[in-house]
Write a protein that holds these residues in place. Structure first.
Motif, PDB file in Angstrom:
ATOM      1  N   LEU A 139       0.873   5.845   2.699  1.00 57.50           N
ATOM      2  CA  LEU A 139       0.244   4.587   2.411  1.00 57.50           C
ATOM      3  C   LEU A 139      -0.669   4.149   3.517  1.00 57.50           C
ATOM      4  CD1 LEU A 139       3.157   3.294   0.054  1.00 57.50           C
ATOM      5  CD2 LEU A 139       1.321   4.550  -0.593  1.00 57.50           C
ATOM      6  N   GLU A 140      -0.390   4.846   4.635  1.00 57.58           N
ATOM      7  CA  GLU A 140      -1.545   4.102   5.742  1.00 57.58           C
ATOM      8  C   GLU A 140      -2.848   4.011   5.276  1.00 57.58           C
ATOM      9  OE1 GLU A 140      -0.658   6.355   9.173  1.00 57.58           O
ATOM     10  OE2 GLU A 140       1.369   6.167   9.288  1.00 57.58           O
ATOM     11  N   GLY A 141      -3.414   2.904   5.483  1.00 57.62           N
ATOM     12  CA  GLY A 141      -4.905   2.555   5.379  1.00 57.62           C
ATOM     13  C   GLY A 141      -5.073   1.961   3.850  1.00 57.62           C
ATOM     14  N   TYR A 142      -4.175   2.066   2.930  1.00 58.77           N
ATOM     15  CA  TYR A 142      -4.130   1.398   1.780  1.00 58.77           C
ATOM     16  C   TYR A 142      -4.092  -0.316   1.985  1.00 58.77           C
ATOM     17  CZ  TYR A 142      -4.844   5.580  -0.849  1.00 58.77           C
ATOM     18  OH  TYR A 142      -5.369   6.825  -0.938  1.00 58.77           O
ATOM     19  N   LYS A 143      -4.617  -0.996   1.698  1.00 58.98           N
ATOM     20  CA  LYS A 143      -4.890  -2.610   2.236  1.00 58.98           C
ATOM     21  C   LYS A 143      -4.000  -3.541   1.287  1.00 58.98           C
ATOM     22  CE  LYS A 143      -9.316  -1.532   4.176  1.00 58.98           C
ATOM     23  NZ  LYS A 143     -10.980  -2.035   4.212  1.00 58.98           N
ATOM     24  N   ASN A 144      -3.792  -3.028   0.022  1.00 58.91           N
ATOM     25  CA  ASN A 144      -3.215  -3.986  -1.048  1.00 58.91           C
ATOM     26  C   ASN A 144      -2.256  -3.031  -1.742  1.00 58.91           C
ATOM     27  OD1 ASN A 144      -2.802  -6.117  -2.499  1.00 58.91           O
ATOM     28  ND2 ASN A 144      -4.837  -6.151  -3.407  1.00 58.91           N
ATOM     29  N   VAL A 145      -0.915  -2.679  -1.132  1.00 53.37           N
ATOM     30  CA  VAL A 145       0.063  -2.176  -1.811  1.00 53.37           C
ATOM     31  C   VAL A 145       1.356  -2.945  -2.134  1.00 53.37           C
ATOM     32  CG1 VAL A 145       1.511  -0.311  -1.710  1.00 53.37           C
ATOM     33  CG2 VAL A 145      -0.588  -0.015  -0.452  1.00 53.37           C
ATOM     34  N   HIS A 146       1.655  -2.944  -3.381  1.00 50.80           N
ATOM     35  CA  HIS A 146       2.996  -3.399  -4.014  1.00 50.80           C
ATOM     36  C   HIS A 146       3.857  -2.661  -4.717  1.00 50.80           C
ATOM     37  CE1 HIS A 146       1.488  -7.727  -3.440  1.00 50.80           C
ATOM     38  NE2 HIS A 146       0.553  -7.150  -3.532  1.00 50.80           N
TER      39      HIS A 146
END
Length: 470
Positions: free
Chosen positions: A293-300
């Protein structure tokens, strides 16, 4: 359709597993190594739709066509429903997959939504966990009507779906049709994640323990899209082969699949990942998971399992560990930390996400409980703000005089202690015990105070107030 025939249909569709998932050696030998298909909206092929067998991911071409070579262990071909289209369901239970058999072609048909889906809502149901018909009755009498009322309040044009994040039942798989009837009556498309109590404990190891779940709900990991949000459902329950033993672990084949799935998701896209066991503290290989998930700015991340409510932010990833639909296993009105029975409600607007916790049977404004206790020479205030995170602000007032912020402490909710503390409480399921949590706020004050007010303001600026007369 009359009620009787409706219930019979739901029982047949959801209780008899849609289609049996028995892909056998004969099927594999009788079909070609590579299978093909088309994704269409009417007569028009739909481009760039992700198709997967759970091991590899391919995209449809300009004509909506795809070809894929299924892995030897694959049991399904599934589509990641693209944004702008309706979800394919059977009585609201999501079904965006085809069972692999002897055929060489599997086609999917899409139907465009009648409105833009950049704005939409979803709800998260954690742990309905029904064990018997009494539990089912409570679910149908309380949780289902609450969702129906919520949906009505959103208006007829609201675009809403749901995700059940595991423990749909409590080892009693004969109750899956009852859960599915609850989904049917809620009236919105519902996706399902596998929980530890949804497994077959007597069928071997992890690869076979999900047999019944797969027969009813299809793949245990998959993805779909709505608006600018990409949703992923994962199976993070690893069955260890000894009856009722499991741990939190995301198998390597899932991580490999997730890496391929995410190749088609922009880094700034809203990414919602749904699973059962909380990742931040209970998934053993969460480091490998977070790395994807590195680089993904909006993770829930949406999880359940614990029967309490907790929000955690790790590596910039926000995990919502939900209070449960069943509370403390259908024994009382609250979870083990004092959070009321309930579920999460989420509002998506493009890449933005807002949320609140909906307490079953109460208005959305119920976001905290306030207790006052008599001590020797003073009184004590305890405020339980169950959906608290570091962006919340909690304040208290004594006889209308502002006193600032109460002290945040880790402790027990007083009502949870009253209902669940000790090996004889609750009577029906005495294993339920109160859970010490850090979303408690405490202050001491003079016995002469007549009125206490607590105001909690969430990260979105919404204020919730409780006033107590002493």
């Amino acid at each position: 359709m009359n009620r009787r025939s409706f219930l019979q249909s739901v029982g047949f569709v959801t209780g008899s597993a849609f289609i049996s998932l028995q892909t056998n050696a004969f099927d594999q030998l009788s079909r070609d190594k590579t299978i093909k298909g088309t994704v269409k909206d009417g007569q028009r092929g739909v481009v760039n739709v992700a198709i997967s067998d759970g091991y590899s991911v391919v995209l449809t071409d300009n004509n909506g066509k795809y070809s894929i070579t299924p892995d030897a262990k694959a049991t399904n071909i599934f589509m990641s429903t693209p944004a702008g289209y309706e979800f394919k369901t059977d009585y609201n239970v999501a079904r965006q997959y085809e069972t692999l058999g002897s055929r060489n072609a599997y086609d999917f048909t899409l139907k465009a939504l009648k409105r833009n889906d950049n704005k939409h809502n979803f709800i998260i149901w954690a742990d309905p966990q029904v064990k018997n018909k009494n539990d089912v009755k409570q679910m149908m009498d309380t949780a289902v009507p609450d969702v129906q009322q919520l949906l009505k309040s959103m208006g007829p044009d609201a675009l809403v779906h749901g995700v059940g994040v595991g423990d749909l039942v409590w080892d009693n798989h004969a109750l899956f049709p009852d859960y599915n009837r609850a989904v049917a009556q809620m009236g919105i498309p519902f996706f399902q994640a596998l929980g530890n109590h949804d497994q077959d404990y007597r069928l071997g190891g992890d690869e076979t323990a999900d047999k019944t779940f797969k027969e009813i709900y299809g793949p245990t990991y998959y993805s779909f899209n709505r608006g600018k949000a990409h949703y992923v459902v994962l199976d993070d329950v690893r069955y260890l082969g000894v009856e009722r033993t499991y741990d939190g672990y995301i198998m390597e084949n899932q991580l490999n699949w997730l890496a391929q799935d995410l190749k088609h998701v922009n880094k700034d896209q809203l990414l919602i990942i749904c699973l059962h066991i909380p990742v931040h503290n209970a998934v053993k290989n969460n480091t490998d998971f977070y790395a994807l998930l590195e680089g993904y700015k909006n993770v829930h991340i949406m999880s359940g399992h614990t029967h309490y409510n907790l929000n955690n932010i790790t590596n910039g990833i926000y995990e919502h560990n939900h209070g449960t639909v069943c509370g403390a296993w259908w024994t009382g009105p609250i979870c083990s930390d004092g959070t009321p029975r309930g579920y999460g409600v989420y509002e998506v607007n493009g890449n933005e996400l807002k949320w609140y916790y909906k307490s079953t049977g109460f208005d959305k404004t119920k976001q905290l409980s306030v207790y006052t206790e008599e001590l020797t020479n003073q009184k004590r205030l305890i405020a339980n703000v169950w959906n608290w995170d570091p962006e919340w602000k909690v304040e208290y007032f004594l006889d209308d005089k502002p006193m600032g912020a109460p002290e945040q402490q880790k402790g027990f909710d007083p009502l949870a202690v009253q209902l669940y503390k000790g090996d004889k409480l609750p009577v029906s399921r005495p294993f339920a015990e109160p859970k010490k949590m850090d979303h408690l706020f405490v202050a001491h004050f003079s016995p002469s105070v007549k009125k206490v007010k607590v105001t909690a303001t969430d990260r979105f600026g919404e204020k919730y107030t409780v006033i107590t007369e002493c």
